[in-house]
Design a protein around this motif. Structure first.
Motif, short mmCIF file in Angstrom:
data_model
loop_
_atom_site.label_atom_id
_atom_site.label_comp_id
_atom_site.label_asym_id
_atom_site.label_seq_id
_atom_site.Cartn_x
_atom_site.Cartn_y
_atom_site.Cartn_z
N MET A 1 45.75 45.73 32.74
CA MET A 1 45.88 44.58 31.84
C MET A 1 45.43 43.32 32.58
O MET A 1 45.89 43.06 33.69
CB MET A 1 47.32 44.46 31.38
CG MET A 1 47.59 43.31 30.43
SD MET A 1 46.87 43.47 28.79
CE MET A 1 47.86 44.74 28.08
N THR A 2 44.56 42.56 31.97
CA THR A 2 44.09 41.29 32.53
C THR A 2 44.87 40.15 31.88
O THR A 2 45.00 40.11 30.65
CB THR A 2 42.58 41.11 32.25
OG1 THR A 2 41.88 42.18 32.87
CG2 THR A 2 42.07 39.79 32.78
N THR A 3 45.37 39.24 32.70
CA THR A 3 46.11 38.09 32.20
C THR A 3 45.27 36.83 32.37
O THR A 3 44.80 36.52 33.46
CB THR A 3 47.44 37.92 32.96
OG1 THR A 3 48.20 39.12 32.79
CG2 THR A 3 48.22 36.73 32.44
N VAL A 4 45.10 36.11 31.26
CA VAL A 4 44.38 34.84 31.24
C VAL A 4 45.39 33.74 30.97
O VAL A 4 46.18 33.84 30.02
CB VAL A 4 43.30 34.82 30.14
CG1 VAL A 4 42.59 33.47 30.10
CG2 VAL A 4 42.31 35.96 30.33
N VAL A 5 45.37 32.70 31.79
CA VAL A 5 46.24 31.54 31.56
C VAL A 5 45.38 30.35 31.20
O VAL A 5 44.40 30.03 31.89
CB VAL A 5 47.11 31.22 32.80
CG1 VAL A 5 47.86 29.91 32.60
CG2 VAL A 5 48.09 32.35 33.05
N ILE A 6 45.75 29.69 30.10
CA ILE A 6 45.10 28.46 29.67
C ILE A 6 46.15 27.36 29.75
O ILE A 6 47.05 27.29 28.91
CB ILE A 6 44.54 28.58 28.24
CG1 ILE A 6 43.58 29.77 28.14
CG2 ILE A 6 43.85 27.27 27.83
CD1 ILE A 6 43.07 30.06 26.74
N PRO A 7 46.06 26.49 30.77
CA PRO A 7 47.06 25.43 30.95
C PRO A 7 46.69 24.18 30.16
O PRO A 7 45.71 23.51 30.47
CB PRO A 7 47.02 25.18 32.47
CG PRO A 7 45.61 25.51 32.85
CD PRO A 7 45.14 26.57 31.90
N VAL A 8 47.46 23.88 29.14
CA VAL A 8 47.14 22.75 28.26
C VAL A 8 48.00 21.53 28.60
O VAL A 8 48.98 21.62 29.31
CB VAL A 8 47.29 23.13 26.78
CG1 VAL A 8 46.26 24.19 26.40
CG2 VAL A 8 48.69 23.60 26.45
N TYR A 9 47.58 20.40 28.07
CA TYR A 9 48.22 19.10 28.34
C TYR A 9 47.97 18.19 27.15
O TYR A 9 47.09 18.48 26.31
CB TYR A 9 47.64 18.49 29.63
CG TYR A 9 46.12 18.52 29.67
CD1 TYR A 9 45.36 17.50 29.09
CD2 TYR A 9 45.44 19.59 30.24
CE1 TYR A 9 43.98 17.54 29.10
CE2 TYR A 9 44.06 19.63 30.26
CZ TYR A 9 43.33 18.61 29.69
OH TYR A 9 41.95 18.66 29.69
N ASP A 10 48.72 17.09 27.06
CA ASP A 10 48.51 16.15 25.95
C ASP A 10 47.07 15.65 25.93
O ASP A 10 46.48 15.37 26.98
CB ASP A 10 49.46 14.95 26.07
CG ASP A 10 50.85 15.27 25.53
OD1 ASP A 10 50.97 16.16 24.65
OD2 ASP A 10 51.81 14.63 25.99
N GLU A 11 46.51 15.57 24.75
CA GLU A 11 45.14 15.12 24.48
C GLU A 11 44.08 16.07 25.02
O GLU A 11 42.97 15.67 25.33
CB GLU A 11 44.91 13.68 24.98
CG GLU A 11 45.74 12.64 24.23
CD GLU A 11 45.60 12.72 22.70
OE1 GLU A 11 44.47 12.92 22.18
OE2 GLU A 11 46.62 12.60 22.01
N THR A 31 45.72 39.79 27.98
CA THR A 31 46.84 38.98 27.49
C THR A 31 46.50 37.53 27.77
O THR A 31 46.16 37.18 28.91
CB THR A 31 48.15 39.35 28.22
OG1 THR A 31 48.45 40.71 27.95
CG2 THR A 31 49.30 38.47 27.76
N VAL A 32 46.57 36.70 26.76
CA VAL A 32 46.29 35.27 26.92
C VAL A 32 47.60 34.50 26.84
O VAL A 32 48.37 34.66 25.88
CB VAL A 32 45.31 34.76 25.84
CG1 VAL A 32 45.02 33.28 26.05
CG2 VAL A 32 44.02 35.56 25.85
N ILE A 33 47.85 33.68 27.85
CA ILE A 33 49.04 32.83 27.89
C ILE A 33 48.59 31.38 27.82
O ILE A 33 47.82 30.93 28.67
CB ILE A 33 49.83 33.06 29.20
CG1 ILE A 33 50.29 34.52 29.30
CG2 ILE A 33 51.01 32.10 29.29
CD1 ILE A 33 50.87 34.89 30.65
N VAL A 34 49.05 30.68 26.81
CA VAL A 34 48.81 29.23 26.72
C VAL A 34 50.09 28.57 27.20
O VAL A 34 51.18 28.84 26.69
CB VAL A 34 48.46 28.80 25.28
CG1 VAL A 34 48.21 27.30 25.22
CG2 VAL A 34 47.23 29.56 24.77
N ALA A 35 49.96 27.71 28.21
CA ALA A 35 51.14 27.16 28.87
C ALA A 35 51.01 25.66 29.09
O ALA A 35 49.91 25.13 29.22
CB ALA A 35 51.35 27.86 30.21
N SER A 36 52.16 25.00 29.14
CA SER A 36 52.22 23.57 29.47
C SER A 36 53.36 23.36 30.45
O SER A 36 54.23 24.23 30.60
CB SER A 36 52.46 22.73 28.20
OG SER A 36 53.75 23.01 27.67
#
Length: 110
Positions: A1-11, A31-36
């Motif tokens: 399983m490949t894990t992708v992290v997309i770290p988001v922020y305001d704007e 697996t895609v993880i969107v995180a802040s």
């Protein structure tokens, strides 16, 4: 399983993370993880994105994909956000960005 992290922020530019998310989330064994930071909702041009993972609690990833956006300067100045980017990038097999997310990645090595 490949894990992708997309770290988001305001704007963040929503297309910079929703387009990779849409594509990658349909690929088998990814697996895609969107995180802040703190898992708090982020706002961007009238939109709000909630139910995010806590970036500081994400232990590792295979792919780190940093999106761009008008808030990238503030993200670069956030020690908690930048610390998480540095930590995750150290062990990720691929460290990528979209648009001005590259500025954040450039900052992480300073």
């Amino acid at each position: 399983m490949t894990t992708v992290v997309i770290p988001v922020y305001d704007e963040v530019t929503q297309l910079d993370f929703t387009a990779p998310h849409q594509f990658l989330s349909i690929v088998p064994d990814i697996t895609v993880i969107v995180a802040s930071v703190g898992g708090v909702p982020v706002a961007s041009q009238g939109l709000s994105f909630a139910k995010l993972a806590d970036l500081e609690s994400v232990e590792r990833c295979d792919v780190l994909c940093v999106p761009g956006g008008l808030g990238c300067i503030q993200a670069m100045e956030d020690p908690r956000y930048l610390s998480s980017i540095r930590r995750l990038a150290q062990t990720a097999e691929y460290v990528t960005s979209v648009c001005s997310g590259s500025l954040i990645l450039g900052r992480r090595v300073c």
